[in-house]
Design a protein around this motif. Sequence first.
Motif, short mmCIF file in Angstrom:
data_model
loop_
_atom_site.label_atom_id
_atom_site.label_comp_id
_atom_site.label_asym_id
_atom_site.label_seq_id
_atom_site.Cartn_x
_atom_site.Cartn_y
_atom_site.Cartn_z
N GLU A 1 0.82 -1.21 0.18
CA GLU A 1 -0.12 -0.18 0.22
C GLU A 1 0.85 1.39 0.15
N ASP B 1 -1.38 -3.03 -4.26
CA ASP B 1 -0.88 -4.19 -5.14
C ASP B 1 -0.88 -5.47 -4.20
N TRP C 1 -5.22 2.01 -8.44
CA TRP C 1 -5.33 3.28 -7.56
C TRP C 1 -6.73 3.73 -7.10
N SER D 1 -3.90 -4.68 -8.62
CA SER D 1 -3.10 -3.89 -8.73
C SER D 1 -4.00 -2.43 -9.39
N TRP E 1 -2.56 3.75 -3.64
CA TRP E 1 -2.20 2.53 -4.36
C TRP E 1 -2.13 1.28 -3.68
#
Length: 395
Positions: free
Chosen positions: A302, A325, A341, A339, A323
Amino acid sequence: DYGTFTLSDYYDMLSPQVYLTELQQILEGPEHTTVIGARYQWGNFNFVNQQFASGDILALFLFPPDQIPEILNQNQMTDFHRLGFYGYHTWQIVDSFQLTGGLTYDDLHLPSIMDTTPSSTQERTVVQFSPKAGFIWTPLQNTVLRGAYTRWLTGAVGEDSESIEPTEVAGFNQAYRSILPESAFGGSYGADVQAYDIALEQKFETGTYLSVAGQFLESTSDQSVGSYIWYWYLPDDYSTYPGVLKQSTDYHEQTLLATANQLLGKQWSVGARYRLSHADLDANLVDVPPAPQQHWKSVLNEVDLQANWNHPSGLFSIFQANWYDQNNSGFTPAEPGQSFWQCNAFAGYRMLHRRLEFTVGLLNIFYQDYQLEPLNFYNEMAHSRTFMTRLRINF
């Protein structure tokens, strides 16, 4: 192999009735603070369960194949009680060093099966002593080093949250309802949980604030799950009966957290936060050696970026760009990870010396949906573009 089958289910744990009484005494002095207490919680659980079967599985229950019989009808009551004692002592040895130690005792009696079917009238008891230790060291004026070790026993229905026992040791939380995420694997009742925490915080005269922290969480438990057991050597009688299987779980999560914040004049500030979480779960049915052992792993990265504006009049605004992932392994079917945003914006007004705050915001501005595996801990985000309002009153 009996081919395909259907097992439909109606299951409900009626609202448990749980009662609590607790007594606490705080003794404070210039350099020593002692907290001692005792609590007792008691109640009962009512499990209602009906199950119906169809298809080839009916051969196991010796029912005619052209019917959809009710194979189980349960309405069971089980008892619950929890007795606990705790003591904490904090010693300010010198102005720059504080030491905390504690010990809790729990005697937890709860149903053997909590959230799977078939249910059971069997009950189990878990007894545990849980030590606590922590320190806060300020070697320099703007440098703080904190560390803690805590251990505790999870409850049955969150009753451990209804307590006035101290929730922190050296500023680290020890009041988790459970460590193993319920949305990933189900409940973890009467689990032995241990936490190791360390954090270093530094402030600079330039208005810069830095911190780095590490955490290791471990949760182990041996509990029971409902099952049907088929006795192949009973051909002339009902050969399938409700049963209980023992299940062992071992969950670990290691977390690294780093933050950086910078003041820009009197009205602006920016910040960045990075969090790395590695979670893994081992689970197996103890009484069924041929059963495959589950071994799940999830790694979540993060990055949170933030810009803040605060005006002397009380107006403020916040913009966030976050973000995520995630990578997973060991799941069946496979979960490839994701992944993405997400961006959020807020504006509001504070008044009455910050006692009253009104905020409006737009969450997930660019409508980015997600499907993260809940084996990692993360704060729930909006799945679609969402407008929010909030009124906060501080007394």
